[in-house]
Design a protein around this motif. Structure first.
Motif, PDB file in Angstrom:
ATOM      1  N   GLY A 196       0.796  -1.222   0.000  1.00 26.88           N
ATOM      2  CA  GLY A 196       0.000   0.000   0.000  1.00 26.88           C
ATOM      3  C   GLY A 196       0.822   1.262   0.000  1.00 26.88           C
ATOM      4  N   ASN A 197       1.987   1.220   0.644  1.00 32.29           N
ATOM      5  CA  ASN A 197       2.880   2.387   0.638  1.00 32.29           C
ATOM      6  C   ASN A 197       3.269   2.790  -0.776  1.00 32.29           C
ATOM      7  N   PHE A 198       3.293   1.808  -1.670  1.00 29.31           N
ATOM      8  CA  PHE A 198       3.683   2.068  -3.062  1.00 29.31           C
ATOM      9  C   PHE A 198       2.470   2.321  -3.950  1.00 29.31           C
ATOM     10  N   THR A 199       1.413   1.521  -3.790  1.00 25.68           N
ATOM     11  CA  THR A 199       0.289   1.563  -4.744  1.00 25.68           C
ATOM     12  C   THR A 199      -0.759   2.632  -4.427  1.00 25.68           C
ATOM     13  N   ILE A 200      -1.022   2.876  -3.149  1.00 27.47           N
ATOM     14  CA  ILE A 200      -2.082   3.833  -2.806  1.00 27.47           C
ATOM     15  C   ILE A 200      -1.773   5.244  -3.314  1.00 27.47           C
ATOM     16  N   PRO A 201      -0.547   5.763  -3.123  1.00 27.88           N
ATOM     17  CA  PRO A 201      -0.257   7.089  -3.708  1.00 27.88           C
ATOM     18  C   PRO A 201      -0.406   7.113  -5.232  1.00 27.88           C
ATOM     19  N   TYR A 208      -8.198   8.140  -8.599  1.00 33.63           N
ATOM     20  CA  TYR A 208      -9.046   7.353  -7.700  1.00 33.63           C
ATOM     21  C   TYR A 208      -9.203   8.092  -6.376  1.00 33.63           C
ATOM     22  N   SER A 209     -10.373   7.959  -5.771  1.00 27.09           N
ATOM     23  CA  SER A 209     -10.586   8.607  -4.480  1.00 27.09           C
ATOM     24  C   SER A 209      -9.769   7.911  -3.398  1.00 27.09           C
ATOM     25  N   ARG A 210      -9.571   8.604  -2.292  1.00 29.35           N
ATOM     26  CA  ARG A 210      -8.820   8.020  -1.179  1.00 29.35           C
ATOM     27  C   ARG A 210      -9.500   6.753  -0.665  1.00 29.35           C
ATOM     28  N   VAL A 211     -10.808   6.818  -0.563  1.00 32.59           N
ATOM     29  CA  VAL A 211     -11.563   5.677  -0.048  1.00 32.59           C
ATOM     30  C   VAL A 211     -11.397   4.465  -0.960  1.00 32.59           C
ATOM     31  N   PHE A 212     -11.544   4.676  -2.260  1.00 32.31           N
ATOM     32  CA  PHE A 212     -11.464   3.573  -3.208  1.00 32.31           C
ATOM     33  C   PHE A 212     -10.048   2.998  -3.250  1.00 32.31           C
ATOM     34  N   ALA A 213      -9.035   3.864  -3.187  1.00 27.65           N
ATOM     35  CA  ALA A 213      -7.651   3.388  -3.212  1.00 27.65           C
ATOM     36  C   ALA A 213      -7.360   2.492  -2.012  1.00 27.65           C
ATOM     37  N   GLY A 214      -7.788   2.919  -0.831  1.00 27.86           N
ATOM     38  CA  GLY A 214      -7.589   2.095   0.359  1.00 27.86           C
ATOM     39  C   GLY A 214      -8.372   0.797   0.296  1.00 27.86           C
ATOM     40  N   ALA A 215      -9.575   0.862  -0.264  1.00 28.53           N
ATOM     41  CA  ALA A 215     -10.416  -0.333  -0.368  1.00 28.53           C
ATOM     42  C   ALA A 215      -9.795  -1.360  -1.315  1.00 28.53           C
ATOM     43  N   VAL A 216      -9.247  -0.901  -2.432  1.00 25.14           N
ATOM     44  CA  VAL A 216      -8.610  -1.814  -3.390  1.00 25.14           C
ATOM     45  C   VAL A 216      -7.443  -2.530  -2.734  1.00 25.14           C
ATOM     46  N   GLU A 217      -6.598  -1.779  -2.076  1.00 24.12           N
ATOM     47  CA  GLU A 217      -5.410  -2.380  -1.456  1.00 24.12           C
ATOM     48  C   GLU A 217      -5.785  -3.380  -0.374  1.00 24.12           C
ATOM     49  N   SER A 218      -6.724  -3.029   0.494  1.00 21.72           N
ATOM     50  CA  SER A 218      -7.069  -3.931   1.603  1.00 21.72           C
ATOM     51  C   SER A 218      -7.770  -5.184   1.118  1.00 21.72           C
ATOM     52  N   SER A 219      -8.704  -5.057   0.172  1.00 22.23           N
ATOM     53  CA  SER A 219      -9.415  -6.242  -0.322  1.00 22.23           C
ATOM     54  C   SER A 219      -8.465  -7.172  -1.069  1.00 22.23           C
ATOM     55  N   ALA A 220      -7.554  -6.611  -1.859  1.00 18.38           N
ATOM     56  CA  ALA A 220      -6.582  -7.444  -2.579  1.00 18.38           C
ATOM     57  C   ALA A 220      -5.612  -8.124  -1.617  1.00 18.38           C
ATOM     58  N   SER A 221      -5.217  -7.430  -0.560  1.00 23.00           N
ATOM     59  CA  SER A 221      -4.289  -8.008   0.415  1.00 23.00           C
ATOM     60  C   SER A 221      -4.938  -9.149   1.189  1.00 23.00           C
ATOM     61  N   VAL A 222      -6.201  -8.978   1.559  1.00 21.20           N
ATOM     62  CA  VAL A 222      -6.920 -10.042   2.264  1.00 21.20           C
ATOM     63  C   VAL A 222      -7.051 -11.275   1.375  1.00 21.20           C
ATOM     64  N   GLY A 223      -7.296 -11.056   0.094  1.00 24.98           N
ATOM     65  CA  GLY A 223      -7.470 -12.176  -0.824  1.00 24.98           C
ATOM     66  C   GLY A 223      -6.241 -13.041  -0.969  1.00 24.98           C
ATOM     67  N   GLY A 224      -5.063 -12.502  -0.655  1.00 20.48           N
ATOM     68  CA  GLY A 224      -3.848 -13.305  -0.742  1.00 20.48           C
ATOM     69  C   GLY A 224      -3.893 -14.534   0.138  1.00 20.48           C
TER      70      GLY A 224
END
Length: 586
Positions: A196-201, A208-224
């Motif tokens: 997230g430190n790399f992809t969210i910025p 992308y909105s802040r909310v959507f950026a954080g949501a993408v990173e967290s959902s993808a990370s959980v899926g791992g």
């Protein structure tokens, strides 16, 4: 267990604000106390067996000492949530005689509980701690060596080279990189923070909105955690618990995991199309050939591991050990990935630290499992779920899902799986569902607790990086994970989604219909196809997606009809809109 406890009290301070420049006397004392309670079992094993398990006073004292140490170690390493849950279970075991209804039991005093926790394999020394000391530690060390060699950078660069230029490129980079890293490192929160430190910025930079950026990173990370081949190490515990080959679990779990990530990618792409977002300019992207030339050889250890697991006929332990050696050797092919002696030591240290966290979590969960076994809580909970659900499989699945999300709140993936497998999976097995299907179902929803408000830890971590509201990030992550919430229900109704007992042709048809189903669910969630969708058409798309995910000729025909109908209406509407714009411009 003894080594792990010693290291916890030497490495993890009692509070976040505690000084770290010296070792307090009480941590040294706790490290010393970590030795006798475990060595006692080793030294007196034959005598304990001869007594038939009947405890004497020294057994109870040593068991009590170990339980106290595990609670304190769990508090330091995993946070307060898991030890508090374990304490609640201990209180339930001691005072459950006063409870009403089906959860009432005869009650147990502390000597009985200490024996259960200390002198059986249904307590602290459970299957989970055994697996963590064999399979899991090796794969964690393997992941640490990969990380030290630059595998994380490889995944990021590959994802950037492959998807960076497309619409919403940084979000797709986040999904792909987080998926691969999450499967290896086994921690949704750590993965969220790392990638997230790399992809969210980058996501915020292109629009992308802040909310959507954080949501993408967290959902993808959980899926791992659900992505083969390693699945955050939970696959090994699942294999040991069910007594089936690890490779079978990997093969069964592939399609649902791919569908989960496809669902996120679909929504990411649709959101970028809807908001007219571009990708990253080619000049700012690495070239695929350069990436593969510089770090592509780091993929060889993963291919070697897959070969060893599926085709060599050797054990998992031997495969993992060989892969670690191969990783060190292959990383030396290029200077940029070559590990020095210090790097090797650092990788071993990193692997050991992560293993400590996993082992302590498994030991703490062992207390919960021990209470469940001696009181029958797990069976009672399963009976309660079945009773509430009545004869409806769907209601039983729904209540099981809720129970798993509640039980998994604030838990890392491995404790979440152990708890849900103990408490909730028996409810599904009672209804005749295959154990592997039931365990995958509860595993999915135990994991998704990390993005389910109000205790969505992965989403909260992503929100801290993006600057968005934690709750809004959590709810958006839930929407992105829509396919992950639907697919488990579908593979319970029809095991073809797990490719169990299917022919080649039927498997291909199942895959095609499942992909179309996930596409329709993503369209419904974003309410956009060729043009903006109204609520009615969004609802029809969702229905069509579910029908596609439920394998069957009739359901597929109905779903296809819905898709073609909406496509036709949208196509005509968009054509008229384009014509009107041209006329206005003229």
């Amino acid at each position: 267990m003894s080594f792990v406890l010693i290291l916890v009290f030497l490495l993890f301070p009692p509070t976040k604000k505690a000084r770290r420049d010296h070792l307090p006397w009480y941590d040294i004392a706790l490290s010393g106390l970590s030795i006798p309670s475990t060595i006692y079992l080793f030294v007196n094993y034959e005598e304990i067996v001869t007594r038939g398990g009947l405890p004497i006073t020294v057994d109870i004292i040593m068991g009590t000492l170990l339980v106290v140490l595990v609670f304190e170690a769990g508090r330091r390493v995993t946070g307060i949530a898991l030890p508090i849950l374990a304490l609640l279970f201990v209180a339930y075991a001691m005072f459950g005689r006063d409870l009403p209804g089906i959860f009432r039991h005869r009650g147990y005093d502390w000597p009985q509980l200490a024996e259960q926790f200390y002198m059986t394999t249904e307590g602290i020394f459970s299957t989970a701690i055994g697996v963590s000391s064999t399979y899991i530690i090796l794969f964690i060390i393997f992941g640490a060596f990969l990380a030290k060699s630059g595998m994380g950078q490889l995944f990021n660069d590959l994802a950037m080279a492959l998807t960076g230029r497309s619409r919403g490129g940084p979000a797709k980079v986040s999904v792909i990189a987080s998926g691969f890293l999450g499967s290896i490192n086994g921690s949704a929160i750590a993965n969220t923070v790392t990638t997230g430190n790399f992809t969210i910025p980058l996501m915020k930079k292109i629009g992308y909105s802040r909310v959507f950026a954080g949501a993408v990173e967290s959902s993808a990370s959980v899926g791992g955690q659900i992505l083969p081949p390693i699945m955050g190490a939970a696959a090994f515990i699942m294999a040991e618990t069910l007594g089936i080959p690890y490779t079978d679990i990997v093969l069964i779990a592939i399609l649902p995991a791919v569908l989960f990530y496809l669902g996120i990618l679909v929504q990411v792409h649709i959101r970028a199309t809807k908001d007219n977002l571009s990708g990253i300019p080619r000049s700012e992207l690495p070239k695929l050939t350069d990436v593969l030339k510089e770090r592509g050889h780091l993929l060889l250890p993963i291919f070697f591991l897959l070969y060893m697991l599926f085709f060599s006929g050797t054990t998992i332990l031997f495969s993992a050990a060989c892969t670690i050696i191969v990783t060190i050797f292959i990383s030396a092919f290029r200077k940029s990935t070559r590990m020095s002696f210090r790097d090797l030591i650092d990788a071993l240290e990193s692997g050991a630290r992560i293993t400590i966290s996993v082992a302590i979590a498994c030991a703490t969960v062992g207390i919960i499992v021990g209470v469940s076994g001696i009181t029958g809580f797990g069976l009672n909970l399963a009976n309660a779920i079945v009773a509430i659900g009545g004869e409806s499989l769907f209601l039983t699945l729904l209540f099981t899902m809720v129970a798993c999300i509640v039980l998994g709140m604030g838990m890392p993936s491995i404790p979440a799986y152990i708890i849900t497998a103990t408490m909730a999976a028996p409810a599904l097995v009672q209804l005749g569902i295959e154990p592997i299907v039931a365990h995958l179902f509860v595993f999915y929803f135990g994991i998704f607790a990390n993005i389910t408000p109000p205790v969505a830890l992965a989403a909260f971590a992503a929100a801290g990086l993006s600057g968005a509201g934690p709750m809004r990030t959590g709810f958006n992550a839930l929407k992105l994970a829509l396919a992950g919430f639907v697919v488990p229900f579908m593979f319970v109704y029809n095991e073809a989604l797990l490719l169990i007992d299917t022919t080649l042709m039927s498997g291909i048809l199942v895959i095609i219909s499942a992909i179309l189903g996930v596409l329709m669910l993503g369209i419904a969630a974003e309410r956009y196809f060729l043009y903006k969708l109204n609520l009615l058409f969004s609802g029809l798309m969702a229905v069509g997606g579910i029908l596609f995910l439920y394998p069957g000729v009739m359901t597929d025909v109905i779903a296809l009809a819905i898709l073609l109908f909406i496509f036709t209406v949208q196509f005509i509407k968009k054509k008229r809109h384009s014509t009107a714009e041209i006329t206005t411009a003229s």
